[in-house]
Design a protein around this motif. Sequence first.
Motif, PDB file in Angstrom:
ATOM      1  N   ASP A 192      73.404  60.479  -2.780  1.00  0.00           N
ATOM      2  CA  ASP A 192      74.224  59.268  -2.601  1.00  0.00           C
ATOM      3  C   ASP A 192      74.848  59.219  -1.211  1.00  0.00           C
ATOM      4  O   ASP A 192      75.667  58.350  -0.927  1.00  0.00           O
ATOM      5  N   LYS A 193      74.473  60.189  -0.377  1.00  0.00           N
ATOM      6  CA  LYS A 193      74.953  60.297   1.000  1.00  0.00           C
ATOM      7  C   LYS A 193      76.445  60.623   1.072  1.00  0.00           C
ATOM      8  O   LYS A 193      77.135  60.282   2.045  1.00  0.00           O
TER       9      LYS A 193
ATOM     10  N   GLU B 248      89.520  66.289   3.330  1.00  0.00           N
ATOM     11  CA  GLU B 248      89.602  64.834   3.461  1.00  0.00           C
ATOM     12  C   GLU B 248      88.225  64.193   3.623  1.00  0.00           C
ATOM     13  O   GLU B 248      88.065  62.992   3.442  1.00  0.00           O
ATOM     14  N   ILE B 249      87.233  65.014   3.953  1.00  0.00           N
ATOM     15  CA  ILE B 249      85.876  64.492   4.182  1.00  0.00           C
ATOM     16  C   ILE B 249      84.985  64.715   2.970  1.00  0.00           C
ATOM     17  O   ILE B 249      84.158  63.855   2.638  1.00  0.00           O
ATOM     18  N   ILE B 250      85.156  65.873   2.287  1.00  0.00           N
ATOM     19  CA  ILE B 250      84.320  66.213   1.127  1.00  0.00           C
ATOM     20  C   ILE B 250      84.411  65.097   0.083  1.00  0.00           C
ATOM     21  O   ILE B 250      85.494  64.644  -0.281  1.00  0.00           O
ATOM     22  N   GLY B 251      83.240  64.660  -0.401  1.00  0.00           N
ATOM     23  CA  GLY B 251      83.180  63.631  -1.439  1.00  0.00           C
ATOM     24  C   GLY B 251      83.069  62.219  -0.911  1.00  0.00           C
ATOM     25  O   GLY B 251      82.770  61.292  -1.675  1.00  0.00           O
ATOM     26  N   LYS B 252      83.309  62.020   0.381  1.00  0.00           N
ATOM     27  CA  LYS B 252      83.244  60.675   0.944  1.00  0.00           C
ATOM     28  C   LYS B 252      81.821  60.354   1.393  1.00  0.00           C
ATOM     29  O   LYS B 252      81.068  61.221   1.814  1.00  0.00           O
ATOM     30  N   ASN B 253      81.490  59.069   1.308  1.00  0.00           N
ATOM     31  CA  ASN B 253      80.191  58.600   1.779  1.00  0.00           C
ATOM     32  C   ASN B 253      80.193  58.596   3.307  1.00  0.00           C
ATOM     33  O   ASN B 253      81.036  57.954   3.932  1.00  0.00           O
ATOM     34  N   LEU B 254      79.257  59.337   3.889  1.00  0.00           N
ATOM     35  CA  LEU B 254      79.226  59.500   5.343  1.00  0.00           C
ATOM     36  C   LEU B 254      79.045  58.158   6.053  1.00  0.00           C
ATOM     37  O   LEU B 254      79.763  57.836   7.002  1.00  0.00           O
TER      38      LEU B 254
ATOM     39  N   GLN C 149      66.944  56.603   8.241  1.00  0.00           N
ATOM     40  CA  GLN C 149      66.693  58.005   8.565  1.00  0.00           C
ATOM     41  C   GLN C 149      66.892  58.900   7.341  1.00  0.00           C
ATOM     42  O   GLN C 149      66.093  59.805   7.074  1.00  0.00           O
ATOM     43  N   PHE C 150      67.968  58.634   6.581  1.00  0.00           N
ATOM     44  CA  PHE C 150      68.227  59.449   5.403  1.00  0.00           C
ATOM     45  C   PHE C 150      67.190  59.186   4.309  1.00  0.00           C
ATOM     46  O   PHE C 150      66.832  60.093   3.554  1.00  0.00           O
TER      47      PHE C 150
ATOM     48  N   ILE D 179      67.262  67.267  -3.452  1.00  0.00           N
ATOM     49  CA  ILE D 179      68.561  67.011  -4.081  1.00  0.00           C
ATOM     50  C   ILE D 179      69.628  66.649  -3.046  1.00  0.00           C
ATOM     51  O   ILE D 179      70.790  66.447  -3.389  1.00  0.00           O
ATOM     52  N   GLY D 180      69.215  66.575  -1.802  1.00  0.00           N
ATOM     53  CA  GLY D 180      70.191  66.230  -0.763  1.00  0.00           C
ATOM     54  C   GLY D 180      69.598  66.390   0.619  1.00  0.00           C
ATOM     55  O   GLY D 180      68.376  66.418   0.799  1.00  0.00           O
ATOM     56  N   CYS D 181      70.473  66.513   1.589  1.00  0.00           N
ATOM     57  CA  CYS D 181      70.046  66.582   2.982  1.00  0.00           C
ATOM     58  C   CYS D 181      71.029  67.446   3.769  1.00  0.00           C
ATOM     59  O   CYS D 181      72.244  67.366   3.577  1.00  0.00           O
ATOM     60  N   ILE D 182      70.468  68.308   4.615  1.00  0.00           N
ATOM     61  CA  ILE D 182      71.295  69.089   5.536  1.00  0.00           C
ATOM     62  C   ILE D 182      71.149  68.462   6.918  1.00  0.00           C
ATOM     63  O   ILE D 182      70.036  68.361   7.443  1.00  0.00           O
ATOM     64  N   SER D 183      72.264  68.033   7.501  1.00  0.00           N
ATOM     65  CA  SER D 183      72.240  67.353   8.797  1.00  0.00           C
ATOM     66  C   SER D 183      72.973  68.184   9.838  1.00  0.00           C
ATOM     67  O   SER D 183      74.096  68.636   9.604  1.00  0.00           O
ATOM     68  N   ALA D 184      72.324  68.389  10.965  1.00  0.00           N
ATOM     69  CA  ALA D 184      72.943  69.066  12.107  1.00  0.00           C
ATOM     70  C   ALA D 184      73.116  68.038  13.217  1.00  0.00           C
ATOM     71  O   ALA D 184      72.143  67.409  13.638  1.00  0.00           O
TER      72      ALA D 184
END
Length: 439
Positions: A106-107, A126-132, A148-149, A190-195
């Motif tokens: 769900d990004k 404050e960032i964990i759980g928020k939509n990027l 891209q995602f 199940i997700g994405c790792i972004s650098a």
Amino acid sequence: MKSGETRDTSAEGPDIKDLSKRNPIGKVAILDITDKMDLSDELKAYYNHLEMLVLERTEELRSINEQLQKEMSRRERAEQLLRHEKDRLQNYIDVVGVMIIVLDTDKCVSLINLKGAQLLGYDKDEIIGKNLIANFIPKDEQNKLNAQFSMCFKGDLTRNYENIVYTRAGEKKLISWTNVPLLDEQGRVIGCISAGEDITDIRLSEKKLRRYADELKCSDELKLLFIDILRHDLLNPANIIKGYSEYLLETMAREEEASIVEKIYHQNEKLIKIINAASMFGKLETTEMINFEELDLLDLLRKVSSGFAPLLEKKGMTLECPATGSYPVYANPIMEEVFSNLISNAIKFSPEGSQVVLDLEDKGSSWKVTFTDSGIGISDEHKEVIFTRFKRVSGEGTKGCGLGLAIVKKIVELHGGEVGVYNNPSGKGSVFWMQINKA
């Protein structure tokens, strides 16, 4: 009871016969007791069977409970290990110098490192759980990032794409991203790792450099134009002076006057050489774009050295070139200027009747050209200085403007080569050398 008396049995109870008559079944009371005894045995056996079953089930439950306790312990240890590994992973990614974010499908941010939190200006919680995308990406760039995602969630690795993120302070940061799909044990995404790397300052520097390069290009063009104008405007009157001087030397009868004119002529020649040398050096300083073609160093060396025959004859000197064979290089014909300067210096600084030796050596991936004289030599402290513009080591009876060897060095370096000087092994004079890559 007295003899002869009849026994009255009625008072003692019913006669067995009478009982038999009243109960045709016969021994009914005895049979009932037997059945009861049989039933009691069955109950006991059933009870024993039930007790055995309870014991078996109790043992099974005890065994299951032990296994459950062991499984719970294993799970607890696994969870502790997982928490430990997660904490260790967090510590690892916290020391990484780029932003690391783990997103679910769900990004939404499920993990972020310290660098990422600092860059965005928030605490991690404050960032964990928020939509990027919804919370940190400008609206005009959200569609591009969603695309891209989407590629990443299909299992594709995407790298080196750039977009803006908003910080808590409202600043815009340009981030270069690389996305890697996050897979479960079954290989499902199940997700994405972004650098992400902050390239804001890099892009600003690039813009400044491009602007500065444009300014330099304009400055170089103006400098070249100035050099051409200066050379043209200086050479015109110098050539006129040269022409009149030659005419006067041919027609003037008085020796004293001819001597004065000859000095004017030689000084004018010197001026023309200075103008030409300064013009060439100025252009070499401002452009790296020179055309290369395949040349043979030995052919070029013989061609240039043949032009010094009159000067060698005048000083009673000889010039030897023992090299034979082919020495191919990729070079510009301006390399003639290098040979001309080095041969001219070798002759100029050598005594009359001496010898100059030109030679070529194979150095593996390159050719080495040497110019050996038996002149006054060069002291160690001057061996580097002489290749600097306007720096000249004076010698008896020699003159120059200090640009010749600077031009030599610049031309050789433009060809990716090296130049230098060392003492003549014979004990007198110098050996100038240049090295250039083979074709």
